[in-house]
Design an enzyme around this catalytic site. Structure first.
Site, short mmCIF file in Angstrom:
data_model
loop_
_atom_site.label_atom_id
_atom_site.label_comp_id
_atom_site.label_asym_id
_atom_site.label_seq_id
_atom_site.Cartn_x
_atom_site.Cartn_y
_atom_site.Cartn_z
N TYR A 7 -9.89 -1.27 2.61
CA TYR A 7 -9.40 -1.22 3.99
C TYR A 7 -9.12 0.19 4.44
CZ TYR A 7 -8.45 -5.76 6.21
OH TYR A 7 -8.57 -6.95 6.86
N ASP A 14 0.80 -1.22 0.00
CA ASP A 14 0.00 0.00 0.00
C ASP A 14 0.84 1.27 0.00
OD1 ASP A 14 -2.83 -0.92 0.03
OD2 ASP A 14 -2.12 -2.02 1.76
#
EC number: 1.4.3.-
Lengths: 688, 688
Positions: free
Chosen positions: A386, A302
């Site tokens: 998320y 990420d």
């Protein structure tokens, strides 16, 4: 320049950098990165030590651009001198994917004839393509294309209505998108098809969804947190001071919050001691367990593929944060060379942290009770489904506690009726949530007592002497074994639960006057899953940093990100970042300017409790001073209440120190019991 | 009887019990224990299930007394019928030591000629015996006397003035005291003497001590926490209701807080489900590492030797607890048959617990932010030098989080000038703090979905299929392996960091409608040191419960305390408690009424930062519902802020749900940025 050399590029600096680049290299470049090149450490340390005599480090922009031929260049722009210092074509690497690039895919999918065809096969109407949504991920690595072109994979979802919960409705195929061509270039179609599950009652977390389940609970009474006299921290620009702590709060596109020059400076300035030169989360990887292609490509980096800074939320007062809150905005470049303002990108506040220390003398109930306080520096970022709330928590006793709360939505895939999946949980009928890990890499640029430093493992273990021997007659002898990690090779180490291993970052030349042991900070971290994908697997190759819990390297400028600078579509052959820097492992990291890299996190085997939205799950660790201070460094925090044996003996009716919080109340009204000073300052024995 | 069968004995019940015992067995008995004999489970469960049709369990007192001949008796008194049900002489066992017995030793030491002589040898004046203080511990086990007589060991300290910090001034010898004779019966004297260290500047935590170090810090602004509309929990006697949780809050002399009949009962009463029948900390042991006798005797069983209930502090509003607090008193017997009231022995309050869940849609910044709440049930007890703050924390998502904060003072011994100790740290010149462990035993009487239950280990591990194989082409496959613990022998298990082992307490007959998996609660615990004293050592023999992290037994009434009912002076031959109950390990614990015993804690290698008073160090674990709920059970917690995609698309200026906390303020004043509903409800992308 008025700002601090650690400050992120300001809006005007961003504009200067893009203008200078465009002037030299063309006006139609797409900007991927425009960010501060952090000051070279040698120059910066000299300036920090003596800003009057030493030059202030220059302001330099680190720039990555893509031209109309999909060619990538990276360069450095000196903003003080207004000139480009370096300019290189990026070959064999692909830059980060920006949010703008991610957002474009949805519209293109909706219009792509092959995608429409696949949607129909899945059970949708071609006229319903506006109900298609894509979570677009970097492709990871796909050997069919390798690094040759930029590729994104579109995870496909359906929303029956605009407010429906798309993660209930996954589609089973996966389009690949080229952001340079702005086209779908391939669709991965599973051999066994799983039609869209429209047969299951809808679920979600909107008020309408909750209404169907009985409505919101109405029995939560408000809790008010306030600081009527203001906060106990102060800001000088981005330099923060709180309870002997000093640091600079930076921010960049990749890591989000970066804390620099973390020091302990006592009130009377008798101490001004380095702890960390720089601290950040530097990378993460989220491998998923489903082996069937193309699911193997789900292993998001990420930070390196998208940027935790780029994905940072604007935080809202009274929602994300409660009490008296200070916010700092962030400014990041847009693709077209503009500036995007992320308001309230960072929040800073204090919290009561319960009892800091307490002791009651059982003889007379003389007592000290001191409440503690913590400072929280927070950022929240959204990575498609998320969310990660990253808190940097500082305590009055010298402890630093990085904490991550994971929330948001599970990544989901369609589960066919009657299907059983060995690598995921059906969290709701028709919804398969694959097992996955979240492995975060904490980068600690150590500066314990202003360095140089050495890292040791510390293992608690029984004495070698057998039970009944002269030196261990009753068998109770144990100790903490310290092992010096002299080279980068020796420093590749893992957690050992048998010994409750911790790691000490030590300044061997600074000896504690009380203990005679060297000054250190101890890394105490228990949430340390191993990288579960096997040795030699694609993820193992790409996420070299996650193979061990701890690595130590010698500091070098620009060795910031452990999976490498450009992470998208790396093959892992060779492994980028840490494995490159460590090489044969022979370099000395003893008594050097060292960086400790620590991978921690969690393995998530989903359950229905995580759906449709996950209750926040915390992962935390501690950095604790050990032999750094010659006594409890919070001894001077004013107590809530303190009585002395001599007072109690004399029958005095007042406490030696009373700062009891008078705003606290009994839960159900009635009389407050006053603290009886004689025989009962919190203790247990006075009424015998 | 008006109370609940789980309620502790009231003051009048205590008085009834002692009166009935005295009537039968003599008026000069010394009372050691007078406590509720907990209701027999079969009777209690029947009554709980249908209190109208089934008899209420009788009120029975469990009594331990000592007569003038030092003979110990224990018995049961039926308080409903007013008669003694059982009365037995206790042979080969010694009862708990009470605070009253501990407190007496100091005065006797001060007057004992041999102790005075040793004080003089240590460098004190015989006229200074009023400056001697004793921390009196149970002797542990000393083979010279075995179990034949009750013995306490007096750890000796000196205070130059009444308010001095005694733990700086340890003496090097150890008197042994017989509480029945009220005499010092022996003094253990080390071969190498270490005189009292009067050569070091005094340290402490009184205002005068802090003044010498520069005084209290003055830069902490108050944080006010209030609940103007009251609290969200309610109490019916000792039955607590909060956010779907229901439980009974009990208390006894040994364990302190005991939580019974912990259930999840939804608002609409569609669910009323058992989770734990009983939950408590049932024992602990604190082995110290110094092998030289008599230090090997330092391994306190604070629950079994002294009683965490007996040692419980009276808590003070605004000091120990902040906000809106409910208190419950405790009543315990005195040695002479009276009642000692511990005011505010238990505190109960709510805390804001940050973000419960959050998700932002990166497409349009539509967002949900919901803040969470926790309920804390707390007790603090003082075990001579140490304090333990025990918090039972309940979360809205069904998680239960036992947490212990360790604070207070280190146990210290004198360190001679120039001496080096392999088993302790010099935390201040002349002060040696021996290495030690704190191992707590959590007892979980399981009742998942009202039982019967089975315990499984859960180990996350890679697939066996090699990288590149058909079933694992890219090597990323992993899963959670579940292993049923069918017998008490199989259930002796330890943490495995390689697999991040957790333990599932499962009701195999209750299948989750979403996942198809059985209902369970998962024990997630990472602070799990091994018992470091070696196999066969004295501590290993006495603390059988601490040899493994988890044991499972079949429930039996009165198997409450894992080191046995009477812990003082047990030799460990045979090991009492759990090892006795488990025997050959063949008993089935599959699909039974099971009890899970979990040992966790920490190994403490002291450092100067822990002196003179220790900053609280937390140890925590989680009990998490997995496949227990068919969705996130906190979905109906009202959000702080929620916007819908449809609203944002239409450009509406109001949120779908807005309960933003209007009392929160910017830290440094100025304008609050209002949350922009269109494009920017906390998200990152709307301003692209």
């Amino acid at each position: 320049m008025a700002g601090h050399p650690f400050d992120p590029l300001s809006a005007s600096e961003l504009e200067d950098a893009t203008r200078l680049v465009r002037k030299s290299y063309g006006s139609d470049l797409k900007f991927n990165v425009v960010s501060l090149q952090e000051p070279r450490k040698t120059v910066m340390r000299a300036w920090l030590a003596d800003p009057k005599s030493n030059p202030k480090p220059p302001r330099v922009a680190d720039v990555v651009v893509i031209d109309n031929n999909a060619t990538v260049h990276e360069g450095l722009v000196d903003l003080d001198q207004g000139k480009v210092l370096a300019w290189d074509k990026l070959e064999g690497e692909q830059p980060i994917i920006t949010l703008e690039e991610q957002q474009k895919v949805e519209q293109i999918c909706r219009e792509d004839p092959e995608v429409i065809k696949q949607c129909e096969i899945s059970g949708m109407l071609a006229s319903d393509m506006h109900k298609i949504y894509c979570d677009t991920w970097v492709v990871g690595y796909d050997e069919r294309w390798g690094i040759s072109r930029r590729l994104q994979q579109a995870l496909m979802y359906y929303r029956p209505t605009p407010d429906s919960f798309q993660y209930q409705y996954a589609l089973d195929f996966c389009p690949l998108y080229d952001p340079d061509l702005e086209q779908i270039v391939h669709i991965d179609i599973p051999k066994v098809r799983r039609p869209l599950r429209k047969d299951v009652p809808p679920i979600g977390y909107t008020p309408a969804d909750v209404q169907k389940l009985g409505g919101y609970r109405d029995d939560m009474k408000p809790i008010i947190i306030s600081q009527p006299e203001g906060v106990s921290f102060s800001m000088n620009g981005r330099e923060l001071s709180w309870q002997n702590w000093k640091m600079h709060v930076g921010f960049n596109y990749k890591e989000g919050i970066v804390l620099n020059n973390i020091r302990w400076k006592s009130r009377n300035e008798s101490e001004d001691r380095g702890i960390f030169y720089r601290m950040s989360l530097a990378e993460m990887v989220v491998p998923y367990a489903e082996p069937e292609p193309p699911h193997h490509r789900k292993h998001a980096f990420d930070f390196g593929e998208y940027g935790a800074g780029y994905m940072t939320n604007s935080l809202a007062l009274g929602c994300d944060c409660k009490g008296a809150i200070h916010y700092i905005d962030a400014e990041v470049p847009t693709r077209n060379g503009g500036v995007r303002l992320i308001e309230n990108a960072i929040c800073i506040h204090e919290e009561d942290s319960g009892i800091l220390f307490k002791h009651t003398d059982f003889r007379d109930d003389s007592v000290v009770v001191t409440r503690g306080r913590k400072l929280v520096i927070q950022q929240i970022f959204t990575a498609a489904n998320y969310e990660y709330a990253i808190q940097w928590i500082f305590h009055q006793d010298g402890t630093i506690q990085p904490e991550i709360k994971l929330t948001g939505i599970l990544n989901t895939y369609v589960q066919a009726p009657g299907e059983n999946c060995d690598w995921g949980t059906q969290v709701y009928p028709g919804v398969n949530a694959h097992f996955h890990q979240h492995l975060f890499c904490l980068r600690l640029d150590a500066n314990i007592d202003d360095g140089p430093n050495t890292v040791y493992t510390s293992d608690t273990m029984a004495s070698d002497e057998p039970v009944g021997s002269l030196k261990n007659p009753y068998g109770n002898a144990f100790f903490a074994k310290k092992t010096k990690l002299s080279t980068t090779g020796q420093a590749k180490t893992d957690y050992d639960a048998m010994t409750m291993r911790s790691w000490d970052i030590v300044n061997d030349s600074k000896i504690n006057s009380s203990s005679g042991k060297p000054s250190s900070y101890k890394l105490v971290s228990r949430e340390v899953p191993r990288l579960l994908p096997k040795e030699g697997s694609l993820v193992w190759k790409r996420a070299g940093f996650a193979r061990h819990h701890v690595y130590v390297t010698k500091y070098r400028d620009d060795q910031l990100w452990p999976a490498g600078r450009h992470v998208p579509q790396t093959s892992g052959e060779p492994s980028r970042g840490l494995p490159e820097w460590i090489g044969d492992g022979s370099e000395s990291v003893e008594n050097e300017d060292v960086v400790l890299w620590h991978t921690f996190g969690l393995t998530h085997i989903p359950a229905p409790e995580d759906f449709p939205v996950m209750p926040a799950e915390p992962v935390t660790l501690l950095l604790r001073p050990r032999h750094f201070f010659d006594r409890n460094p919070a001894l001077d925090v004013p107590p809530s209440y303190l009585t002395l044996p001599s007072q109690i003996e004399k029958g005095e009716r007042t406490a030696a120190y009373d700062a009891t919080d008078k705003m606290s109340k009994p839960a159900f009204g009635g009389e407050e019991k006053t603290i009886p000073i004689v025989g009962g300052g919190g203790g247990c024995c006075s009424k015998l």
